[in-house]
Scaffold this active site. Structure first.
Site, PDB file in Angstrom:
ATOM      1  N   LYS A  86       0.924  -1.325  -0.085  1.00  0.00           N
ATOM      2  CA  LYS A  86      -0.021  -0.002  -0.123  1.00  0.00           C
ATOM      3  C   LYS A  86       1.025   1.268  -0.051  1.00  0.00           C
ATOM      4  O   LYS A  86       2.155   1.358   0.755  1.00  0.00           O
ATOM      5  CB  LYS A  86      -0.891  -0.059   1.159  1.00  0.00           C
ATOM      6  CG  LYS A  86      -1.925   1.004   1.252  1.00  0.00           C
ATOM      7  CD  LYS A  86      -2.677   0.815   2.716  1.00  0.00           C
ATOM      8  CE  LYS A  86      -4.008   1.509   2.755  1.00  0.00           C
ATOM      9  NZ  LYS A  86      -4.822   1.135   3.873  1.00  0.00           N
ATOM     10  N   SER A 142      -9.418   0.820   3.150  1.00  0.00           N
ATOM     11  CA  SER A 142      -8.643   1.698   1.994  1.00  0.00           C
ATOM     12  C   SER A 142      -7.459   0.965   1.354  1.00  0.00           C
ATOM     13  O   SER A 142      -6.832   1.227   0.411  1.00  0.00           O
ATOM     14  CB  SER A 142      -7.960   2.821   2.772  1.00  0.00           C
ATOM     15  OG  SER A 142      -7.073   2.590   3.884  1.00  0.00           O
ATOM     16  N   SER A 161      -9.990  -1.561   7.102  1.00  0.00           N
ATOM     17  CA  SER A 161      -9.304  -1.551   5.791  1.00  0.00           C
ATOM     18  C   SER A 161      -8.365  -2.633   5.450  1.00  0.00           C
ATOM     19  O   SER A 161      -7.906  -2.653   4.431  1.00  0.00           O
ATOM     20  CB  SER A 161      -8.440  -0.230   5.691  1.00  0.00           C
ATOM     21  OG  SER A 161      -9.254   0.995   5.898  1.00  0.00           O
TER      22      SER A 161
END
Length: 471
Positions: free
Chosen positions: A83, A158, A182
Site C-alpha cells: 500500500k 482503504s 481497511s
C-alpha cells in the site's frame, strides 16, 4: 517445478521454498508476477507505480547469492508490493493523494525494513483510498481499484490495491493498514486472508498515520500460513515507535500447522453482527460454522454489549485525530482533496475536546465489557460485512448527502474492533452465487493472534478456498 503450474499462483511459503531449493529462480518467479501484472493491471488498477526494473535487479542478486551458497532470508526472491503509505527513503510515496503526488520520503518504514531484511522483493506502490480515508476503494486521483472477481465491483478500502494485487496473484502478499476495517473488509470482498493485529503488535514507524489511537499494520495473503509468517516477521518492539509492544512475538506459523482445535470454544454474536446480513452471506457463514463443528470446535452463542456506542466512540477518535493531522493542508490546500475526503475531515472540526477525551476515557471500560461477554470463549466468529462486494457505481458517493451512510454501512462490523484494539483475522468462507467471495472474521483476546491462526489454519485445511483463482 512443473511447467503446468503458473509460479505466480503458488503460495508465498511455497514460492520462497522453491527459490531456496533452486526449483525456480527468483528472476523467473518475478517475471511470472510481472506477466500477471501486465495482464491484470489494466483491469483492476492495483498499482500506482510498478518498479519492475529494480525488482528484477534484486531478483538476479538473489539468484547469484544462492548459486554461491550464501544463506538466504526466509522470503528471498519472493515478490511483494505494498500500500502506497509505507515510506521508503528517496522514493515517492503518494498516500493515494494529490497533495503528496511527488513527495519523497526521508526514511524507510520499519515494516518494509523487516521484509527487506529477509530478502523479499518490492514490486512497487499499490493503490489505496486517498490518505487511507475511505472504505470503498474509490480514488479520484489515480483511478478506482477494481475487484478481480468482478471488475464492476469494489475491492473495499482503504487497502484497495493490496487486495486487488494479491487476489489477482500479481504478488504473493502485501501490507495493508486497518483503522476501521481497511485490511479485513477488502480481504472479505476479494477472498483473502487479512490480519488486523492487536493495536501495538506491529510498528507503525514511517508509515502514514491516519488515527494514532486506531491505526494498525498487517499482512494480506491468499493463505493462512503465509499470513502467519508475514506477521511473525513484522511483529515486535521497535525503538522508532514507542507504541509498538515489547511482548514476545507468537509462534504464528506453528499455530497454523498444529491443527489442534478440538475442544476450543468459538463464540457467535448473533445480535448486531447478524442483524443486517444478507441471506447468501448468512448461508455461507453457517456452512463455515458447520466446518468448525466437524473439527470439534464448540460453537456457543454470545450476547455482545451494545455496539452502537463503541462504533460512535471509534468515529470520534478517527475524525478528531485525522482532522488534527490534516489541519494545515485543510487550511492551505483544501482544493487538492477529493470531495469525499475533504468533507470527512471537515466533520472533525465539529468535535470538542470533551468529545474526544470522553471517547478515550471510556475505551478500557468497553474492552472489559466486550471481553467479559466472550465468557471464556477462545475467539469470536462474526461476519466482516453485511454482503459481498457492491458495485463501484452504487458506492460512488463522493460529495453526496448519502456518503456518510454508505461509509457507516460498509464499516459497521469492523470499526468497533479497532476501538477495542483487539486482533481480527478475515478468513475466506467461499463464494456466493455469481462468484463473489465472502469471508468471516475471527476476533481474539489481546495479543492472542496465535489462537486466530490456529483456528483459521484448521478451517482452511478442510476447505482450501484459495485454490480458486480469478479467471
Amino acid at each position: 517445478m512443473s511447467k503446468t503450474v503458473n509460479p505466480a499462483t503458488l503460495g508465498l511459503i511455497e514460492a520462497a521454498r522453491a527459490v531456496a531449493q533452486g526449483r525456480i529462480s527468483a528472476q523467473a518467479l518475478t517475471e511470472a508476477c510481472l506477466a500477471r501484472i501486465a495482464d491484470w493491471q489494466p483491469r483492476v488498477n492495483a498499482f500506482i507505480k510498478l518498479e519492475a526494473d529494480a525488482a528484477l535487479k534484486a531478483a538476479k542478486a538473489v539468484d547469484r547469492a544462492r548459486k554461491r551458497g550464501a544463506k538466504l532470508g526466509k522470503l528471498a526472491g519472493v515478490p511483494l508490493a505494498h500500500k502506497d503509505m509505507y515510506y521508503r527513503a528517496g522514493r515517492e510515496t503518494s498516500c493515494g493523494s494529490a497533495i503528496r503526488r511527488h513527495w519523497k520520503a526521508e526514511d524507510t518504514a520499519t515494516a518494509l525494513q523487516r521484509l527487506d531484511a529477509v530478502g523479499a522483493l518490492d514490486l512497487g506502490r499499490l493503490n489505496m483510498a486517498e490518505f487511507a480515508f475511505g472504505p470503498t476503494g474509490h480514488n479520484y486521483h489515480y483511478g478506482h481499484a477494481r475487484n478481480p472477481w468482478n471488475t464492476d465491483r469494489i475491492t473495499g478500502g482503504s487497502s484497495s490495491g493490496s487486495a486487488a494485487a494479491v487476489a489477482a496473484r500479481m504478488v504473493f502478499g502485501a501490507l495493508g493498514s486497518d483503522t476501521g476495517g481497511s485490511i479485513r473488509q477488502p480481504s472479505h470482498y476479494c477472498g483473502l486472508v487479512g490480519m488486523k493485529p492487536t493495536w501495538g503488535r506491529v510498528s507503525r514507524a514511517a508509515a502514514m498515520p491516519l488515527s494514532y489511537s486506531l491505526d494498525t499494520v498487517g499482512p494480506m495473503t491468499t493463505r493462512v500460513e503465509d499470513n502467519a509468517l508475514l506477521l511473525e516477521l513484522l511483529a515486535g518492539a521497535d525503538p522508532r515507535d514507542p507504541t509498538a509492544s515489547d511482548r514476545p512475538v507468537g509462534r504464528y506459523v506453528a499455530a497454523v500447522r498444529s491443527g489442534a482445535v478440538r475442544g476450543l470454544k468459538l463464540a457467535v454474536p448473533r445480535r448486531y453482527f447478524w442483524d443486517k446480513l444478507n441471506k447468501p452471506s448468512a448461508e455461507c457463514l453457517e456452512q463455515a460454522l458447520k466446518v468448525f463443528a466437524k473439527l470439534g470446535v464448540k460453537i456457543v452463542e454470545m450476547a455482545p454489549p451494545d455496539m452502537a456506542p463503541i462504533t460512535a466512540a471509534a468515529n470520534i477518535l478517527v475524525s478528531a485525530e485525522a482532522t488534527a493531522l490534516h489541519g494545515n493542508w485543510l487550511r492551505t490546500r483544501p482544493n487538492l482533496y477529493s470531495d469525499q475526503v475533504r468533507a470527512r475531515l471537515e466533520n472533525g472540526l465539529a468535535l470538542s475536546a470533551v468529545d474526544y477525551i470522553d471517547a478515550q476515557r471510556w475505551r478500557s471500560e468497553a474492552v472489559a465489557a466486550f471481553l467479559a461477554a466472550m465468557n471464556g470463549a477462545d475467539a469470536i466468529f462474526a461476519p466482516v460485512a453485511d454482503r459481498p462486494a457492491p458495485t463501484i457505481a452504487e458506492t460512488d458517493v463522493a460529495g453526496k448527502p448519502e456518503a456518510g451512510k454508505v461509509i457507516a454501512t460498509l464499516t459497521r462490523l469492523t470499526r468497533p474492533i479497532n476501538y477495542l484494539g483487539l486482533p481480527g483475522l478475515t478468513v475466506p468462507a467461499g463464494f456466493v452465487r455469481g462468484g463473489l467471495p465472502v469471508g468471516f472474521q475471527l476476533i481474539g483476546q489481546p495479543f492472542d493472534e496465535e489462537m486466530l491462526y490456529r483456528l483459521a489454519g484448521a478451517y482452511e485445511a478442510m476447505t482450501r478456498h484459495y485454490e480458486r483463482v480469478p479467471a
